[in-house]
Design an enzyme around this catalytic site. Structure first.
Site, PDB file in Angstrom:
ATOM      1  CG  HIS A  65      -0.334   8.790  -3.728  1.00 36.88           C
ATOM      2  ND1 HIS A  65      -0.391   9.107  -5.074  1.00 36.88           N
ATOM      3  CD2 HIS A  65      -1.009   9.763  -3.071  1.00 36.88           C
ATOM      4  CE1 HIS A  65      -1.063  10.236  -5.208  1.00 36.88           C
ATOM      5  NE2 HIS A  65      -1.447  10.659  -4.016  1.00 36.88           N
ATOM      6  CG  ASP A 217      -2.994  13.951  -4.573  1.00 36.79           C
ATOM      7  OD1 ASP A 217      -3.903  14.804  -4.538  1.00 36.79           O
ATOM      8  OD2 ASP A 217      -3.113  12.820  -4.068  1.00 36.79           O
ATOM      9  CB  CYS A 237      11.621  -1.135  15.010  1.00 38.11           C
ATOM     10  SG  CYS A 237      11.614  -0.384  13.375  1.00 38.11           S
ATOM     11  CB  CYS A 245      15.176   6.037  16.918  1.00 36.90           C
ATOM     12  SG  CYS A 245      13.611   5.554  16.160  1.00 36.90           S
TER      13      CYS A 245
END
Length: 264
Positions: A65, A217, A237, A245
């Site tokens: 960012h 932002d 993964c 997960c």
């Protein structure tokens, strides 16, 4: 926290955002936190809660960012100004991030590549003004960890005659034991005892106005996007075998329609 959300009425189709403060995603940090969030959602609301339940979305990573990069760059520039002008461009920037066991890295965790992306973006903002390296700290236990280790890197450069180094904690956004003690009291203190008189650390982001505006932002863009999470979070993964997960990712991806309805 989750129970308090329900007490405040968010269980009746209220919206909540899980905003990680780790800019770079890892299964061991953001991933484990989201697993915990999913666990408590099931415990307190069930799989199909009455009234629709809390509508969750996730800001799961934000490694490049522009506001984050600017905040890091400004703190580096501020520390570089403390060196005499004639040596400033030769100061080595050592970006330091928390290491991972190689078992996690070899499983396919995206953290090393995302940390590297942050480093590259910061150096691009700085115009590649200084030599730099990425190193890794906080290894524990006897198993293999991602390296080179930060303390070893600093000591090796000092031995090679590089006395001017700036440590940059690139995966931490605020001060804590791994910056104030590990970097300041262990790494830098030991380096200075060995002659590394110019070894310093860039300030952590902490309350930087640029950083705070970046957080705002990121949150504002997410709230207006109608997206539940990044595209990256939709896959596991390569070597992941964790059922928790898998279920956590399915949960967040399946809430896309509900969140878009709230945004509309």
């Amino acid at each position: 926290m989750y129970a308090r959300l329900l007490e405040d009425g968010f269980g009746q189709r209220g919206r909540a955002v899980a905003f990680t403060q780790y800019p770079q995603y890892s299964c061991s940090t953001t991933g484990s936190s989201l697993n915990e969030l999913w666990k408590w959602r099931i415990r307190l609301e069930g799989k199909e809660p009455q009234g629709g339940g809390v509508k969750w979305s996730v800001i799961d990573r934000w490694p490049v960012h522009s506001g984050l990069i600017e905040a890091f760059a400004q703190n580096i520039e501020k520390q570089l100004e403390t060196y005499p002008e004639e040596v400033r461009r030769d100061v080595i920037l050592l970006f330091s991030a928390h290491s991972l066991p190689m078992s996690v890295v070899n499983r396919g965790d995206t953290y090393p590549s995302e940390v590297s992306a942050t480093v590259w973006a910061v150096m691009q903002r700085l115009g590649f003004s200084n030599p730099y390296r990425l190193c890794w700290q906080s290894q524990v236990g006897p198993s293999a960890w991602l390296g080179a280790q930060t303390q070893d890197t600093v000591m090796e450069y000092v031995k090679k005659g590089h006395k001017d180094l700036v440590l940059v904690p690139i995966a931490f956004t605020s001060d804590h034991i791994e910056t104030l003690f590990e970097l300041d009291q262990e790494v830098i203190h030991e380096a200075q005892k060995e002659g590394g008189t110019g070894v310093k650390r860039a300030e952590s982001l902490n309350g930087s106005q640029v950083f705070i505006e970046a957080l705002a932002d990121v949150a504002s863009r997410h709230l207006g996007s109608g997206e539940v999470c990044s595209r990256q979070m939709g896959i596991r993964c390569q070597g992941c075998k964790s059922e928790r997960c898998l279920e956590q990712k399915r949960f967040f991806m399946n809430t896309q329609r509900d969140v878009q309805e709230v945004v509309r």
